[in-house]
Design an enzyme around this catalytic site. Sequence first.
Site, short mmCIF file in Angstrom:
data_model
loop_
_atom_site.label_atom_id
_atom_site.label_comp_id
_atom_site.label_asym_id
_atom_site.label_seq_id
_atom_site.Cartn_x
_atom_site.Cartn_y
_atom_site.Cartn_z
N ASP A 103 5.67 -2.10 -23.76
CA ASP A 103 4.56 -2.22 -22.90
C ASP A 103 3.18 -1.72 -22.24
O ASP A 103 3.50 -0.86 -22.33
CB ASP A 103 6.16 -3.25 -21.65
CG ASP A 103 5.22 -3.31 -20.89
OD1 ASP A 103 5.10 -4.90 -20.67
OD2 ASP A 103 4.97 -2.84 -19.79
N ASP A 570 -1.31 -7.28 -74.06
CA ASP A 570 0.55 -7.62 -73.56
C ASP A 570 0.63 -6.73 -75.00
O ASP A 570 -0.86 -7.90 -76.40
CB ASP A 570 1.14 -8.34 -73.71
CG ASP A 570 2.80 -7.93 -72.73
OD1 ASP A 570 3.17 -7.00 -74.01
OD2 ASP A 570 2.65 -7.92 -71.90
N ASP A 596 -2.85 -2.68 -77.65
CA ASP A 596 -1.24 -1.05 -77.42
C ASP A 596 -2.33 -1.03 -76.29
O ASP A 596 -3.25 -1.25 -76.70
CB ASP A 596 -1.02 -1.23 -78.77
CG ASP A 596 -0.32 -0.09 -78.13
OD1 ASP A 596 -0.02 0.43 -77.44
OD2 ASP A 596 0.57 0.52 -79.45
N PHE A 597 -1.69 -1.32 -75.28
CA PHE A 597 -3.00 -0.76 -74.62
C PHE A 597 -2.31 1.00 -74.44
O PHE A 597 -2.97 1.82 -73.93
CB PHE A 597 -2.21 -0.42 -72.82
CG PHE A 597 -0.76 -0.71 -72.30
CD1 PHE A 597 0.04 0.56 -73.16
CD2 PHE A 597 -0.09 -1.98 -71.88
CE1 PHE A 597 1.51 0.05 -72.17
CE2 PHE A 597 1.66 -1.34 -70.91
CZ PHE A 597 2.01 -0.55 -71.17
C1 LIG Z 1 8.63 -4.64 -67.73
S1 LIG Z 1 7.25 -5.23 -68.58
C2 LIG Z 1 6.52 -5.63 -67.37
C3 LIG Z 1 5.77 -7.15 -67.25
C4 LIG Z 1 5.20 -7.59 -66.01
N1 LIG Z 1 4.12 -6.70 -66.01
C5 LIG Z 1 5.95 -7.77 -65.12
O1 LIG Z 1 5.89 -7.00 -63.76
O2 LIG Z 1 6.45 -8.96 -64.86
C6 LIG Z 1 6.83 -4.04 -69.82
C7 LIG Z 1 5.93 -5.03 -70.00
O3 LIG Z 1 5.02 -4.31 -71.18
C8 LIG Z 1 4.76 -4.76 -72.70
N2 LIG Z 1 4.53 -3.78 -73.48
C9 LIG Z 1 5.20 -3.06 -73.59
N3 LIG Z 1 4.48 -1.06 -74.51
C10 LIG Z 1 3.11 -1.94 -74.18
C11 LIG Z 1 2.35 -1.52 -74.99
N4 LIG Z 1 1.78 -0.88 -76.17
N5 LIG Z 1 0.38 -2.35 -74.97
C12 LIG Z 1 1.08 -3.69 -73.99
N6 LIG Z 1 2.24 -4.27 -73.58
C13 LIG Z 1 3.71 -3.12 -73.52
C14 LIG Z 1 5.58 -5.28 -72.83
O4 LIG Z 1 5.61 -6.07 -73.67
C15 LIG Z 1 6.11 -5.81 -71.23
O5 LIG Z 1 6.07 -7.10 -71.45
#
Ligand SMILES: C[S@@+](CC[C@H](N)C(=O)[O-])C[C@H]1O[C@@H](n2cnc3c(N)ncnc32)[C@H](O)[C@@H]1O
Length: 703
Positions: A103, A570, A596-597
């Site tokens: 308030d 991905d 591959d990240f």
């Molecule tokens: C737990 S899931 C999350 C998916 C999404 N981000 C979500 O929140 O719905 C993890 C994701 O990371 C991807 N991933 C795992 N290792 C990876 C890599 N080395 N490089 C790229 N993507 C990868 C998997 O394939 C998966 O799709």
Amino acid sequence: MYFKQYQICSSLRDTMVLKPVISKLAGKLVVLASASPRRLEILRNAGLRFEVVPSWFKETIDKGLFKAPHEYAVETAKQKALEVARRMPFKHLKTPDIVIGADTIVAVDGKILEKPVDKCDAYRMLSSLSGKEHSVFTGVAIVLCHEKENEEVDYQLIDFYEETKVKFADLSEDMLWEYINSGEPMDKAGGYGIQALGGMLVEYVHGDFLNVVGFPLNHFCKQLDLIYNHWTPSSDQENASIHLSHNGTRSTSVLTQPPPKPPAQCNQSSSPSAKYNSSPSPRLNSPSASQTHNTQDSPSSSPVHKGERKDADSEVGVSSWRLVDSSSAKDKDAKLQGSESTTLQQIISRGHAIVPEHEDSEPKKENLQQIIELMDGFKASKALFTACNLGVFDLLKSKPSLDASQVAREIKASVKGTDCLLEACASLGLLRSKERPCQKPVYENTDLATRFLLSDAPLSLHGYIQHCNNTVWPLFSHLESAVREGTHQHEKAFGKKSDDVFQDTYCNSQEVKLRFMRAMHSIAEVTGAAVASAFDLSGYKTACDLGGCTGAMAYKFIKAHPSLSVTVFDLPAIVEMSEHFRPLHTDNRVSFVAGDFFKDELPKADLYILARILHDWSDEKVHILLRKIADACTPGCGLLLSETFLDEDRRGPSRGLLQALSMSEGKQRSATEYSLLLKNYGLVTVHVRNTGNLLDAMLCIKV
Ligand SMILES: C[S@@+](CC[C@H](N)C(=O)[O-])C[C@H]1O[C@@H](n2cnc3c(N)ncnc32)[C@H](O)[C@@H]1O
């Protein structure tokens, strides 16, 4: 774009300390007992998630009862919050965890000014403020509600107030009337709104500006900090009043008040059924027995501690009650009719007895129930998984009202087993059974099942349920080994060694991969919209969702942000299946890149999204990924992180802590832990949003 965001970043850095405090309320039902759009905006901007339930309390307390104006504001705030806290279990059929009442009043020359009733009233108010300094007080009440047995709720009340001094310029008649005719004064305390046109009338402000707008956010966050981070359930602190000095230095003192009156005295009150007991500690989860207080005070001296004033500017009071309704639930509603302006005193005389708690020698019913529910939890999960897998919910959608033998025939199972499964699902609220004279009951899906358990529902969790059954369940059956060894149990559970669960397990076969993708997709469908709309991302044009899987999140982001394009990055094995999950009606703003990240170059973007990624990986891998992101970001670029944030004290939410038990190599973190981690890579957190959904979100900017 970058410049604008960098400014936001530096101005918000100061509030960082407050964000973890707001996050304490994540997952709790927080209710604002006020319809003021200004309070709403202040609290929303602070990242608080809450429901608005305007109080029915009529602001009719006799101002003459109060020695000082702030006491009136605090009392009104209290009554507003308590009215909502008491009404909700009956009218809304849910008990809030926290109700916030506030308030705001203006005081000048010893007079209290509220909202003007008409233009003449506005003129009187504004001319009394012209050329003078006045005080704006906001009284705030925080009611913590603790549900006990069916009929009982503990209420703990913390109240405080904030004073800000404002000086008006000398206002000419023309200026006064121009302002009044703008219509702005009519719904504002003191007849002006400092945040809009009324700001032009103001010469200076000493103190918290937001307090003048309608809510002292800073003081409120300090209160939350005290409640959630600093109170311990010690008996001394029951009488604690915490004083916060106006200039920001905080002194906390435990008042040495005379002990409150014993219950016997309370029984001599004018309401014979009334006994009063205060719970001992302001912590929600510590409702044991303790001290007693007299309830016979008038509203102006209701059982809130009136501690000695150490500081003229701010005061905090703490008190708590346990209300037991001695009447049946049916007539509660009737009792509440016309109860807008009830005081605690009146609640008591309406049949709510406030009784002391006893140290029971036998276990409390609710404690026993809690343990039994925990012991039975796996049975309920498995019944749900089985009914989903056997297609019970899908069947009852296409053919509603089947009995057990008809369902058994359709799902090709035994009648006896199906009968048990249907009865169990009905007891869990997943099915509704309809009795028929001299015949077996028939079953239908409940709304819950229709919403989440049908395989084709928009918010279907079918995919995730299958993942739980096929992947998480086997891992949890080796939990003891996992705890003993401190490692994941993929080899024991699936008979195959796995260094990288995604590449070695989930992408191992088409069937497992699709199941994993459906699981991720279903959670993203349920949580994605809240994450995507958590922040204003209008400054960004290109985003890259790292580990974006089926693109479910990306589609939510482009829906929430019309000028954003998203690249989903991905693993190749995942990207090749992503077409299966493409929504029917979408434009080409979502694209997919395989890689591959940890190893490959990341696509260029001005916003990176990491949803449910970091928690899965070891510190070493997290470092590699964040280094790559930081290197790809130019100053001003954003990182949107979405995870289940643990509470700052790591005591919850259980969901996050339980998930950690089966995680491969990563860990769960609180919002602050993520912020500190990201800061090492020049990614400074500017916003944290506890969505109240499964996934929370944080926006960081590269500096
Ligand atoms: C737990 S899931 C999350 C998916 C999404 N981000 C979500 O929140 O719905 C993890 C994701 O990371 C991807 N991933 C795992 N290792 C990876 C890599 N080395 N490089 C790229 N993507 C990868 C998997 O394939 C998966 O799709």
